[in-house]
Enzyme design. Sequence first.
Site, PDB file in Angstrom:
ATOM      1  N   ASP A 198       0.828  -1.250   0.088  1.00 17.72           N
ATOM      2  CA  ASP A 198      -0.143  -0.066  -0.012  1.00 17.72           C
ATOM      3  C   ASP A 198       0.905   1.176  -0.146  1.00 17.72           C
ATOM      4  O   ASP A 198       2.280   1.148   0.144  1.00 17.72           O
ATOM      5  CB  ASP A 198      -0.831  -0.037   1.243  1.00 17.72           C
ATOM      6  CG  ASP A 198      -2.203   0.680   0.981  1.00 17.72           C
ATOM      7  OD1 ASP A 198      -2.188   1.527  -0.156  1.00 17.72           O
ATOM      8  OD2 ASP A 198      -3.284   0.667   1.605  1.00 17.72           O
TER       9      ASP A 198
HETATM   10  C1  BGC Z   1      -5.100   2.966   0.367  1.00 17.16           C
HETATM   11  C2  BGC Z   1      -5.497   2.015  -0.610  1.00 17.16           C
HETATM   12  C3  BGC Z   1      -5.437   2.504  -1.990  1.00 17.16           C
HETATM   13  C4  BGC Z   1      -4.218   3.298  -2.272  1.00 17.16           C
HETATM   14  C5  BGC Z   1      -3.838   3.938  -3.633  1.00 17.16           C
HETATM   15  C6  BGC Z   1      -3.878   3.938  -0.064  1.00 17.16           C
HETATM   16  O1  BGC Z   1      -3.825   4.972   0.756  1.00 17.16           O
HETATM   17  O2  BGC Z   1      -5.139   2.545   1.704  1.00 17.16           O
HETATM   18  O3  BGC Z   1      -6.669   1.533  -0.237  1.00 17.16           O
HETATM   19  O4  BGC Z   1      -5.688   1.620  -2.997  1.00 17.16           O
HETATM   20  O5  BGC Z   1      -3.980   4.405  -1.148  1.00 17.16           O
HETATM   21  O6  BGC Z   1      -4.756   4.839  -3.797  1.00 17.16           O
END
Ligand code: BGC
Length: 767
Positions: free
Chosen positions: A333
């Site tokens: 993530d």
């Molecule tokens: C979130 C994810 C997301 C990613 C990309 C992160 O901060 O936890 O759910 O897919 O950002 O935007």
Amino acid sequence: MKMHTVIKSLLSMFIANMLLSACSFDSDPQSLITDKRRMEMERTNNTAMEEKIEDLLGSMTLEEKIGQMTQINNSQFAKEISTPASSPSAPPETLLEIDTAKLIYYLDSFHIGSFLNGIAVPAENWYRYSKQLQEIALRHDKHGIPIIYGVDHMHGANYLEGSTIFPHSFNIGATFDTQFSADEAYVLGLETADLGHHWIFAPVLDIGRNPNWPRFYETYSEDPYLAASMGTAYVKMLQEHPQTAPYKQAATAKHYIGYSDPDNGWDRTPATIDKQQLYEFHIPSFKAVVDAGIKSFMINGGEVNGIPVHASYELLTRVLRDQLGFKGVVVTDWEDVIRLHTTHKVAKDMKEATFKAIMAGIDMSMTPYTTDFCIALKELVQEKVISMDRINLSVSRILRLKMELGLWEHPFPQDTRLDRIGRKESKAKARKAAEESLVLIKNEGVLPLTAPKKIVVAGHNADSKRGLGGGWTLRWITYDDKLYPEDMPTVYTALKDAYPDAQVQLADEKTLKASAAGADAIVIAAGEEPYSETPGNFSNLELDDEQLELIKTAQETGKPVILLMIAGRPRTISDVLPDCDAFIWCGLPGFEGGTAIANVISGKVNPSGKMSFSYPAQPGHWFPYNHKNMELFFDFDKALSMTTIAPFGYGLSYTTYKYSDLTLSANSLDAEGSITASITVTNTGSKAGREAVLWFISDEVGTYTRPVKALKHFEKLEIAPGEAKTFTFKINADEHLSYPNAKGEKMLEPGDFTLRVGDQEAAFVLE
Ligand code: BGC
């Protein structure tokens, strides 16, 4: 090989093993499956594809391989260009524009193989943007490897202007009909597969067991089986879409694992989850989508039991790969490699953080702003701390994903089917999903509201579009209704449409009392402003004083009060609920939510949603329906009503159903056996309705304390007034009566079980 090189590489391996054993509490480097062996095990029987992967691995440089393992955010090479709105009520036009020089820097200097992100721009803009991006990427890659692009489409195509926006996942859970989950993926595919959105960062398979968690609304349910069923339907439809050829899209199981139940309730904060509980409640939804063929996983940025998941060899390799059998791509993530150093502080610098994440099992780093990961990883390989086999393992997975999506054959988007976006029939699917997700929790005869002369509408979300959309809509968080479509109904405007002959009046705290004169009912649409992730952290589940006051003011008028809760989590309202005549839990029903709510209030639609989680009565105390016996040990019935206003599976209708004749094909079974149960459900009211029949099993005695009951099967069918329908459930001992121990091994213990459906129950024995 020269002697000093041998010593150096032995030393490097020793250091690698030392570091590895420090990165996970019970990793055992001795029993590791080698990376080479793993690569062989993951090979598919598509020989041409595997040969192509091998050829590429043989000809790519280390830097090129590391580039494939890196994902960069589009803010690093694209700008959002906004032009003023054409009229005061119209949204400003925003477009994404690539800065080619910046993009080329990432391609030429770091060979980046993946990018992400976006906002809701018109389809023509996405088409031009994705085409240009891929054209430049292919021109700048000597092997001709296409890039893969990831987008957070969380409830329909939320980053596409004019698209169909479905309810958020906890609403989809409340429909108790997997067709709606499949519909969401179907419409998403139609609207985005042509636009270069190869990689969808959904579904969220975290289990919603903590309503303080700001991403609660992104989960399907507090129940693992419901989440697994909805997630499976979504993944199968998205990845095996019947209408998107020649394009294919990959789904992402996120956020593996334990993200949703942090100790303090806040985003990305530490979770302490007993391993048996992890296996029983958190892993099944992820396991189900592995079985359904999901192509990628995204990792929880928090820690579980003292180890950040991004550094946990046990969770990322032992459990995910070896136990669950996942063979696809694991992406981190946001910034989660660097956070091992900066926030979790389990690594002394970026290099150690990179080492830990790679050795734990990640394949691609969503860095997403820097190339520090590329630099650190290159050094680690050059110093022989990380082997080329380990790099090849991840790169082979990434190349395979790209090949399986057909990116070599169809690298570019197309603009010949843009009329698929925002179709009437797609919006009808989203509206139906919204309608069936609304849960009627209380009704003292005021609903459906037929032939009123006057309705007063008030409350925080009475005339709000963003309230219905919630987070992850048009932008990460959209604070301004002007960005929403002009023609999107709010609760207020939808009620005006639903009651063309009535006076529907919008009121606020000051005007509410006066407006109530002559009204047949007051609708209070309470709720929240949108939030996503950390901005949604807060410390009090209770609805704020201002909104509670407004509800009390409505109650003081003596008119029937219909309370709606339009929010990302169950805000507690126990003080005002007794004097409300009706209460509907609406969650975040999306763009069709206003119409769906009006249709339920007017009776055009008979409500059929059931709670996908247990609605807490008090802000400081909650637990899911599948809790342990001892959690209510002093007085089972009293404690349950003190702690929840509507448990999981609860929901009223405008008709009534009678459950009768629960029969079992046998009263006992053995470990290989099965029993077929059936129940008759009769619509005893005067309205047709859709009834979700939920089958629970209680394991009466277990070595590990058992949940008081657990959902094992559900089915939703239309039943006409006076009609009786038979529902069946085949209980397989192995599938429905077993549970995992703390190692994830199956426990199938003989003894007494109880089957529960509606108000009926039947006992049976596993021999
Ligand atoms: C979130 C994810 C997301 C990613 C990309 C992160 O901060 O936890 O759910 O897919 O950002 O935007």
